[in-house]
Write an enzyme that holds these catalytic residues in place. Sequence first.
Site, PDB file in Angstrom:
ATOM      1  CG  HIS A 194      -0.090  -0.548  -2.547  1.00 48.54           C
ATOM      2  ND1 HIS A 194      -0.406   0.258  -3.624  1.00 48.54           N
ATOM      3  CD2 HIS A 194       0.655  -1.565  -3.060  1.00 48.54           C
ATOM      4  CE1 HIS A 194       0.128  -0.246  -4.726  1.00 48.54           C
ATOM      5  NE2 HIS A 194       0.768  -1.352  -4.409  1.00 48.54           N
ATOM      6  CB  VAL A 224      -3.425   3.476   1.726  1.00 51.55           C
ATOM      7  CG1 VAL A 224      -2.387   2.583   1.074  1.00 51.55           C
ATOM      8  CG2 VAL A 224      -3.140   4.949   1.401  1.00 51.55           C
TER       9      VAL A 224
END
Length: 303
Positions: A135, A119
């Site tokens: 994600h 991320v």
Amino acid sequence: MRMRPTLSWTPTEDLPAGTTDLAPVADALRAGGVLVLSGAGISTESGIPDYRGEGGSLSRHTPMTYQDFTAGAQARRRYWARSHLGWRTFGRARPNAGHRAVAAFGRHGLLAGVITQNVDGLHQVAGSEDVVELHGSLDRVVCLSCGAVSPRRELARRLEAANPGFEPAAAAINPDGDAGLTDDQVGDFRVLPCTLCGGILKPDVVFFGETVPPRRVDHCRTLVREAASLLVLGSSLTVMSGLRFVRQAAEAEKPVLIVNRDPTRGDRHALTRILLPLGTALTTLADQLGIPLDDHPVSRPQA
């Protein structure tokens, strides 16, 4: 769904041994059509720890789950205080040689795409294009009520103004951008609502216990289906969100190649697992292929 990180995986003895021979990976890259699946291990050389490797953050830190985040205001206070502090460091992380090598492979037409479980946005900063953020990304914030998405830097400025003098010393920064703080350090940190509807704000990431959007999964499955091979970089493949693509590639008899110093849950499906550090392995591959690395990555907004 990303499983709770406390559900650990223990490698079995029947997995193939690792190697330092990069030849199969070099051959796959020369053939082209390689789909990269990256995990936290590719960002450790940028100062962001991984979850399960040596010194991994799960030994001292349990990531926030979606259920905990939505259950009450105090859990969100703890999360945002820790995430706000972590973002100051996390948002300034720079791509390492591994990220730059992946970007270089893409520029030279060797890749079918990049799927990242991270991320941190470092693949894009290094110059990779059309990266699928499995994600999500800490660069964005989403409202759970109205669905509005906004830049994280805007919320960071609002939180700075609402919490003057908030300067605790963090014990550590974790792969999810969370900083290690005690409840006393969190104190009465002020959490801010959505500016449009007053709803609850959440980073635009998939928490443990939360489901990856089905359309995103379908897109990744299409990439696997169209790729010639799958190259896993720095992932233990412990959770199903990444392992399912390894299984899909193996079922389609596509070569699966893994670069990870520790055993992974996908080793039984792999043609090879390379034991070398990612920066070393990927820069060596770039050199073998005659591909220079870009030393001038794309700039990112300051945290």
